[in-house]
Scaffold this motif. Structure first.
Motif, PDB file in Angstrom:
ATOM      1  N   ILE A   2       6.476   7.885  10.076  1.00 32.96           N
ATOM      2  CA  ILE A   2       6.095   7.994   8.794  1.00 32.96           C
ATOM      3  C   ILE A   2       4.500   7.809   8.608  1.00 32.96           C
ATOM      4  O   ILE A   2       4.025   6.926   9.276  1.00 32.96           O
ATOM      5  CB  ILE A   2       6.906   6.908   7.969  1.00 32.96           C
ATOM      6  CG1 ILE A   2       8.234   7.045   8.152  1.00 32.96           C
ATOM      7  CG2 ILE A   2       6.193   6.806   6.460  1.00 32.96           C
ATOM      8  CD1 ILE A   2       8.880   5.653   7.575  1.00 32.96           C
ATOM      9  N   LYS A   3       3.952   8.526   8.088  1.00 31.92           N
ATOM     10  CA  LYS A   3       2.421   8.716   7.787  1.00 31.92           C
ATOM     11  C   LYS A   3       2.062   7.231   7.206  1.00 31.92           C
ATOM     12  O   LYS A   3       2.506   6.787   6.327  1.00 31.92           O
ATOM     13  CB  LYS A   3       2.176   9.858   6.874  1.00 31.92           C
ATOM     14  CG  LYS A   3       0.923  10.593   7.346  1.00 31.92           C
ATOM     15  CD  LYS A   3       0.513  11.699   5.991  1.00 31.92           C
ATOM     16  CE  LYS A   3       0.384  12.919   6.567  1.00 31.92           C
ATOM     17  NZ  LYS A   3      -0.002  13.774   5.038  1.00 31.92           N
ATOM     18  N   GLY A   4       1.076   6.845   7.848  1.00 30.79           N
ATOM     19  CA  GLY A   4       0.457   5.562   7.208  1.00 30.79           C
ATOM     20  C   GLY A   4       1.040   4.215   7.655  1.00 30.79           C
ATOM     21  O   GLY A   4       0.762   3.230   7.420  1.00 30.79           O
ATOM     22  N   ILE A   5       2.251   4.413   8.680  1.00 34.11           N
ATOM     23  CA  ILE A   5       2.868   3.036   9.057  1.00 34.11           C
ATOM     24  C   ILE A   5       2.777   3.172  10.529  1.00 34.11           C
ATOM     25  O   ILE A   5       3.136   4.046  11.201  1.00 34.11           O
ATOM     26  CB  ILE A   5       4.405   3.217   8.572  1.00 34.11           C
ATOM     27  CG1 ILE A   5       4.591   3.415   7.286  1.00 34.11           C
ATOM     28  CG2 ILE A   5       5.135   2.055   9.209  1.00 34.11           C
ATOM     29  CD1 ILE A   5       4.046   2.150   6.587  1.00 34.11           C
ATOM     30  N   SER A   6       2.266   1.979  11.126  1.00 33.78           N
ATOM     31  CA  SER A   6       1.952   1.894  12.553  1.00 33.78           C
ATOM     32  C   SER A   6       3.420   1.851  13.183  1.00 33.78           C
ATOM     33  O   SER A   6       4.367   1.335  12.712  1.00 33.78           O
ATOM     34  CB  SER A   6       1.401   0.759  12.971  1.00 33.78           C
ATOM     35  OG  SER A   6       1.952  -0.418  12.450  1.00 33.78           O
ATOM     36  N   TRP A  29      11.027  -3.365   5.649  1.00 35.22           N
ATOM     37  CA  TRP A  29      11.234  -3.676   4.379  1.00 35.22           C
ATOM     38  C   TRP A  29      11.667  -2.609   3.325  1.00 35.22           C
ATOM     39  O   TRP A  29      11.555  -2.615   2.278  1.00 35.22           O
ATOM     40  CB  TRP A  29       9.822  -4.045   3.643  1.00 35.22           C
ATOM     41  CG  TRP A  29       8.612  -3.205   4.109  1.00 35.22           C
ATOM     42  CD1 TRP A  29       8.426  -1.933   3.775  1.00 35.22           C
ATOM     43  CD2 TRP A  29       7.915  -3.365   5.230  1.00 35.22           C
ATOM     44  NE1 TRP A  29       7.497  -1.353   4.248  1.00 35.22           N
ATOM     45  CE2 TRP A  29       6.821  -2.318   5.115  1.00 35.22           C
ATOM     46  CE3 TRP A  29       7.465  -4.276   6.100  1.00 35.22           C
ATOM     47  CZ2 TRP A  29       5.825  -1.936   6.087  1.00 35.22           C
ATOM     48  CZ3 TRP A  29       6.393  -4.277   7.002  1.00 35.22           C
ATOM     49  CH2 TRP A  29       5.630  -3.246   6.947  1.00 35.22           C
ATOM     50  N   VAL A  30      12.290  -1.281   4.245  1.00 37.06           N
ATOM     51  CA  VAL A  30      12.542  -0.290   3.358  1.00 37.06           C
ATOM     52  C   VAL A  30      14.128  -0.590   2.913  1.00 37.06           C
ATOM     53  O   VAL A  30      15.003  -1.099   3.639  1.00 37.06           O
ATOM     54  CB  VAL A  30      12.689   0.930   4.134  1.00 37.06           C
ATOM     55  CG1 VAL A  30      13.321   2.269   3.315  1.00 37.06           C
ATOM     56  CG2 VAL A  30      11.269   1.358   4.209  1.00 37.06           C
ATOM     57  N   THR A  31      14.298  -0.461   1.527  1.00 31.78           N
ATOM     58  CA  THR A  31      15.962  -1.064   0.947  1.00 31.78           C
ATOM     59  C   THR A  31      16.699   0.221   1.489  1.00 31.78           C
ATOM     60  O   THR A  31      16.252   1.268   1.669  1.00 31.78           O
ATOM     61  CB  THR A  31      15.804  -1.303  -0.495  1.00 31.78           C
ATOM     62  OG1 THR A  31      15.427   0.016  -1.167  1.00 31.78           O
ATOM     63  CG2 THR A  31      14.806  -2.177  -1.042  1.00 31.78           C
ATOM     64  N   ASP A  34      16.003   3.093  -0.993  1.00 35.78           N
ATOM     65  CA  ASP A  34      14.949   3.886  -1.055  1.00 35.78           C
ATOM     66  C   ASP A  34      15.065   4.749   0.284  1.00 35.78           C
ATOM     67  O   ASP A  34      14.729   5.868   0.531  1.00 35.78           O
ATOM     68  CB  ASP A  34      13.661   2.900  -0.851  1.00 35.78           C
ATOM     69  CG  ASP A  34      13.166   2.572  -2.078  1.00 35.78           C
ATOM     70  OD1 ASP A  34      13.344   3.245  -2.902  1.00 35.78           O
ATOM     71  OD2 ASP A  34      12.731   1.348  -2.156  1.00 35.78           O
ATOM     72  N   ARG A  37      17.272   7.473  -0.764  1.00 30.84           N
ATOM     73  CA  ARG A  37      16.496   8.369  -1.931  1.00 30.84           C
ATOM     74  C   ARG A  37      15.468   9.195  -1.185  1.00 30.84           C
ATOM     75  O   ARG A  37      15.061  10.236  -1.281  1.00 30.84           O
ATOM     76  CB  ARG A  37      16.192   7.770  -3.038  1.00 30.84           C
ATOM     77  CG  ARG A  37      17.390   7.283  -4.007  1.00 30.84           C
ATOM     78  CD  ARG A  37      17.081   6.402  -5.126  1.00 30.84           C
ATOM     79  NE  ARG A  37      15.911   6.890  -6.066  1.00 30.84           N
ATOM     80  CZ  ARG A  37      16.255   7.662  -7.163  1.00 30.84           C
ATOM     81  NH1 ARG A  37      17.426   7.988  -7.477  1.00 30.84           N
ATOM     82  NH2 ARG A  37      15.158   7.997  -8.054  1.00 30.84           N
ATOM     83  N   ASN A  38      14.515   8.222  -0.606  1.00 28.77           N
ATOM     84  CA  ASN A  38      13.276   8.968   0.006  1.00 28.77           C
ATOM     85  C   ASN A  38      13.278   9.385   1.351  1.00 28.77           C
ATOM     86  O   ASN A  38      12.541  10.142   1.735  1.00 28.77           O
ATOM     87  CB  ASN A  38      12.374   8.073  -0.131  1.00 28.77           C
ATOM     88  CG  ASN A  38      12.048   7.369  -1.629  1.00 28.77           C
ATOM     89  OD1 ASN A  38      12.271   7.934  -2.685  1.00 28.77           O
ATOM     90  ND2 ASN A  38      11.412   6.282  -1.955  1.00 28.77           N
ATOM     91  N   HIS A  39      14.238   8.884   2.216  1.00 24.22           N
ATOM     92  CA  HIS A  39      14.403   9.075   3.573  1.00 24.22           C
ATOM     93  C   HIS A  39      15.461  10.123   3.944  1.00 24.22           C
ATOM     94  O   HIS A  39      15.189  11.097   4.902  1.00 24.22           O
ATOM     95  CB  HIS A  39      14.238   8.011   4.429  1.00 24.22           C
ATOM     96  CG  HIS A  39      12.971   7.082   4.021  1.00 24.22           C
ATOM     97  ND1 HIS A  39      12.024   7.278   4.942  1.00 24.22           N
ATOM     98  CD2 HIS A  39      12.557   6.244   3.468  1.00 24.22           C
ATOM     99  CE1 HIS A  39      10.798   6.378   4.597  1.00 24.22           C
ATOM    100  NE2 HIS A  39      11.562   5.852   3.493  1.00 24.22           N
ATOM    101  N   LYS A  47      18.005   4.537  -8.934  1.00 26.38           N
ATOM    102  CA  LYS A  47      17.431   3.412  -9.201  1.00 26.38           C
ATOM    103  C   LYS A  47      17.175   3.021 -10.614  1.00 26.38           C
ATOM    104  O   LYS A  47      16.391   3.655 -11.215  1.00 26.38           O
ATOM    105  CB  LYS A  47      16.043   3.484  -8.344  1.00 26.38           C
ATOM    106  CG  LYS A  47      15.033   2.213  -8.469  1.00 26.38           C
ATOM    107  CD  LYS A  47      13.738   2.224  -7.789  1.00 26.38           C
ATOM    108  CE  LYS A  47      13.978   2.333  -6.247  1.00 26.38           C
ATOM    109  NZ  LYS A  47      12.622   2.242  -5.606  1.00 26.38           N
ATOM    110  N   ASP A  50      16.140  -2.114  -9.545  1.00 29.99           N
ATOM    111  CA  ASP A  50      15.754  -2.416  -8.089  1.00 29.99           C
ATOM    112  C   ASP A  50      15.708  -3.770  -7.923  1.00 29.99           C
ATOM    113  O   ASP A  50      15.075  -4.320  -7.281  1.00 29.99           O
ATOM    114  CB  ASP A  50      14.142  -2.011  -8.073  1.00 29.99           C
ATOM    115  CG  ASP A  50      13.869  -1.338  -6.531  1.00 29.99           C
ATOM    116  OD1 ASP A  50      14.805  -1.165  -5.674  1.00 29.99           O
ATOM    117  OD2 ASP A  50      12.753  -1.117  -6.103  1.00 29.99           O
TER     118      ASP A  50
END
Lengths: 163, 745
Positions: A2-6, A29-31, A34, A37-39, A47, A50
């Motif tokens: 994921i962009k922006g996540i080390s 920390w991803v619920t 999410d 829905r997002n991945h 949602k 939340d």
């Protein structure tokens, strides 16, 4: 990735979602909501708050209805998840989905997937013997359009079909 | 030869399968490439200025792309007009991120854009905003001395201010045999649709945007975005086929739309901004309102004097108004009347239309006052209303365009078993619960606006009808399809209604119960024009199959034009298109209401609700065990979806009487119960037997369809009927809503 996540902060999560094995690499920390829905692009799960207060995010996890917004995806590593997309398709609707259409048990449709997942799991667990019991057991799923009586009618209709 | 009729049939919702399988996509659910997520930061103070913003911790979070606030935002216009929207009240609309001024608690002050939702949310929590606080006034009761008349504007044209006085109220009230005076109050209420506000903006390049927005008006959002960002309307496309409830909250563009577009234009990327539930309490809402009624009647039960005053909150920058006090005299023809409606500007956000705005507030006071008078007169509440039944609207001295309220009373009372009601409190018990019956009248004004639609008949034999209108769950998609199908005598499967997209003909925002009347009439008009065009093409087809037949000699049915006197003459509509060299036939038509005609009438939907409650005598718990609402709202397009809308309204009535209120802490200047755990709405266990009756009503005045609309009327009579039933059960009249357990102990 994921962009922006080390990379160091990412965990492997294996889920069986709607009978399909899905492997995700997520920060802890991803619920679950999410993640779906997002991945995984499974936006049928909604949602609404939340915060575990509305029930719109209800999914079935290992035969139990859970609030996916109060569940971190990584907590469910190895679990079996059924979302609304796995309950039935447009060509092959689950009886409760058909009953929802027949009884007009929704208006805007936003709480609907949660209501149906909740209803399906409740019925599968053999619970809800009376109208009052069903009302109580479904009360974790809010409906702002006020389709309440139609929702309960739909569930009772399915309950009676299976008798 | 019988014409097919789908209007009036209980069709299932066309989009039903999409909604029950989770495939219906809402604003935050469109999968787009390379998406950025925005998260909004809201003001922690109620009034004052932002002194500085420290972004360092926010920007240090992995994945953060940009932080936007008043100091670094892209340019925004300076003129109020460019911030105006279709539902903007008179005043100066709120400008998100315009300057460092804080005007209300929860005002958005910044937003963070990041590669992931989680990063944006976390980084937003780290933004440090330094404020200079100022004294604020949010307390309605403490500021009653600031009450003043609302400013006039477009809003007061659609929602008229109270008419002037009639007769001599004070004299008649003093002379009345029975008088009742009541002071009522309800707090602010927030719409809280289940879907939280969200916008996904797709940056298409060349300044073109495709915007998936949660809205009750795609045209409204399109115009607003174009004005704010100086874009051409044709470069801004707003799409909203599925909207997870609105109830009025989507009548004005909300700030996440501005931020999503601002970031997309600035970063040249696709951006989604979603609100959280707490943020759903940071914009328009039903205004907190104090009401004062004084009604007087003669011994024989004739209402002679009506005084109804309302004092409602508004913001310090806009004058939101609603129709609260006008209805008593429309329903009950007393001759001595004074009405007053005042606003009190406070440091809160501007209120906004919320389901049955004004009507549900005013009728709560009017109908409980009526019941108290009936009680004092020893009259059955229904009998009292019948003795004061208005055959003509004396408040404006106009006839009603139609009014079947009497039939609502009769059918509702019969279905409910009203004649079994005991007039005195505490007479009927079930175990430790007191049983009470109550009723109420309901009224909602019919609003007329222009509408537009296009209609196209294709070579494939499909009728395509288009309007930018949305469907927030009212059933608009299904009902418009039915209306179109009937005009050309087609089955529903042959009709495709395209909606929820600003590329279609401009539509007013979807609210006020007027969509079926306004857009439905436009759909009908467009289809009639298309029909005319198809007929004229058929007239000149080879061999002149229609001979010298006139349009009225033919009938459109089963996808063909048929000669009435000789049904063997049948011209399939697809043959007409073939004759037209295979080219689809398309028309566009605006429908403008005949104001000169309709203004001669009072136009309103009516209802009567009958309610049974059980009240636990020890605990004060109130349960609405059953209710019947009889509605007269002109032609009912689809009894299945219409019934659901009335049922929904009844649940909103339960909520208004017994559940919902946004509690304001006057010392903090903030709402304190800003989540769905503490903002109570009825759950399944609170909603029992609800019954709906549609009383036949023919209205040839209001619009082309004779449809008055039903979005609001189901709400209005429910709450007062509950309050009256609680009084009938317990002998206690509660005038501060929602009724709480403690009020009955």
């Amino acid at each position: 990735m994921i962009k922006g996540i080390s990379e160091a902060g990412v965990h492997e999560v294996n889920l069986v979602v709607n009978d399909e094995h899905r492997q995700l690499h997520l920060p802890p920390w991803v619920t679950l909501l999410d993640a779906l829905r997002n991945h995984l692009g499974l936006t049928g799960t909604k949602k609404g708050c939340d915060h575990g207060q509305c029930g719109a995010c209800t999914v079935i996890c290992d035969d139990e209805r859970i609030l996916s917004c109060l569940t971190l995806a990584t907590m469910k590593d190895g679990s079996n998840i059924t979302t609304i997309e796995g309950i039935g398709s447009e060509d092959e609707l689950h009886p409760l989905q058909s009953a929802f259409i027949e009884h007009d048990a929704f208006q805007c449709g936003y709480c609907t997937p949660g209501q149906i997942c909740s209803g399906v799991a409740m019925l599968a667990a053999g619970r809800g013997d009376t109208r009052e019991e069903i009302q109580d057991l479904m009360s974790g799923n809010l409906c702002r359009c006020g389709a309440n009586t139609n929702i309960i009618d739909a569930i009772i209709a399915v309950k009676n079909q299976s008798k | 030869m019988k014409k097919q009729n789908s209007i009036g049939q209980p069709y299932r919702r066309i989009e039903g399968a999409l909604k029950v399988t989770g495939r219906a996509k809402y604003a935050a659910e469109y999968q787009v490439e390379d998406l950025l997520y925005g998260y909004v930061v809201n003001s922690k103070i109620t009034k004052g200025r932002i002194e500085s913003i420290d972004e360092s911790a926010t920007r240090a979070v992995d994945g953060v792309v940009e932080v936007f606030h008043h100091d670094n935002r892209s340019s925004l216009p300076r003129f109020d007009l460019l911030y105006s929207d279709m539902d903007a009240p008179p005043g100066s609309p709120f400008r998100p991120l315009y300057d460092n001024k804080i005007q209300f608690a929860g005002q958005p002050v910044a937003f963070v854009v990041a590669e992931t939702f989680e990063a944006a949310r976390y980084a937003a929590s780290l933004l440090t905003v330094h404020y200079a606080e100022e004294e604020f006034d949010v307390d309605l009761k403490a500021n009653m001395d600031k009450a003043r008349d609302p400013s006039k504007g477009l809003a007061t044209f659609i929602k008229p201010l109270p008419p002037g006085p009639r007769g001599d109220f004070e004299k008649a009230y003093a002379a009345a045999d029975e008088r009742f005076e009541g002071k009522f109050h309800h707090g602010s209420q927030h719409h809280n649709p289940m879907e939280m506000f969200a916008t996904t903006t797709v940056y298409e390049g060349d300044g073109k945007l495709t915007i998936y927005d949660k809205t009750q008006g795609t045209s409204n959002s399109q115009i607003y975005v174009s004005n704010l960002f100086g874009l051409s309307m044709s470069d801004v496309r707003v799409i909203a086929p599925f909207v997870g409830g609105g109830f009025g909250s989507g009548l004005r563009p909300q700030y996440q739309l501005v931020f999503s577009v601002m970031a997309a234009l600035e970063l040249k990327r696709n951006v989604r901004v979603s609100m959280d539930r707490r943020q759903m309490f940071t914009f328009g809402h039903r205004p907190e309102t104090f009401q004062h009624t004084r009604f007087g009647a003669t011994k024989d039960g004739t209402l002679t004097a009506i005084n109804h005053e309302a004092f409602a909150e508004t913001s310090n920058f806009e004058d939101y108004n609603e129709v609260v006090v006008n209805h008593a005299n429309m329903l009950y023809p007393a001759d001595n009347v004074t009405l007053d409606y005042k606003l009190i500007p406070l440091d809160r956000f501007t209120p906004m239309d919320m389901r049955a705005p004004g009507g549900s507030t005013g009728m709560l006071a009017i109908e409980t006052t009526m019941d108290q008078l009936a009680d004092q007169l020893d009259l059955d509440p229904l009998e009292f209303r019948l003795r004061n039944y208005a055959e003509r609207d004396v408040s404006s001295d106009k006839p009603f365009s139609s009014k079947e309220l009497k039939e609502c009373y009769r059918q509702g009372a019969e279905r409910f078993g009203w004649n079994e009601r005991q007039p005195t409190a505490k007479k009927v018990r079930r175990g430790n619960r007191l049983v009470g019956h109550g009723m109420s009248s309901g009224i909602w004004d019919v609003i007329a606006l222009p509408g537009k639609a296009t209609a196209t008949f294709t070579a494939e034999g499909k009728l395509i009808v288009e309007s930018a209108v949305t469907d927030n769950g009212q059933g608009t998609y299904t009902v418009m399809t039915q209306i179109a199908a009937d005009q050309l005598g087609l089955p529903l499967e042959s009709v495709s209604f395209k909606y929820g997209d600003s590329k279609h003909p401009l539509s007013p925002i979807q609210g006020g119960s007027y969509t079926t009347g306004v857009i439905g009439s436009a759909v009908k008009a467009a289809c009639l024009k298309l029909k005319d065009k198809l007929f004229h093409l058929a007239q000149i087809m080879d061999g002149y199959p229609l001979g010298d037949a006139l349009p009225e000699d033919t009938i459109f049915t089963d996808g063909a034009i048929i000669l009435k006197k000789d049904p063997s003459v049948r011209i399939p509509l697809t043959d007409i298109i073939a004759f037209n060299r295979g080219e689809a036939v398309s028309v566009s038509k605006s429908n403008v209401p005949n104001l000169l005609k309709i203004k001669q009438y009072t136009r309103a939907a009516h209802a009567a609700t009958f309610v049974e409650v059980e009240v636990d005598e020890q605990l004060g718990v109130i349960n609405v065990t059953r209710a019947v609402t009889a509605v007269a709202a002109g032609k009912i397009m689809n009894p299945k979806t219409a019934r659901s809308q009335i049922l929904g309204g009844m649940v909103w009535g339960i909520s208004m009487a017994l559940r919902e209120e946004t509690l304001l802490d006057n010392n903090l200047g903030k709402y304190v119960n800003t989540d769905l755990g503490e903002y109570h709405i009825p759950v399944h266990a609170d909603v029992h037997q609800l019954d709906v009756i549609f009383v036949p009503e023919e209205d040839r005045i209001i619009n082309e369809l004779g449809a008055k609309g039903i979005g609001e009327i189901g709400v209005i009579s429910m709450a007062p009927a509950i309050v009256n039933a609680v009084y009938n059960a317990t002998g206690k009249l509660v005038k501060v809503f929602p009724i709480k357990l403690g009020d009955l102990l």
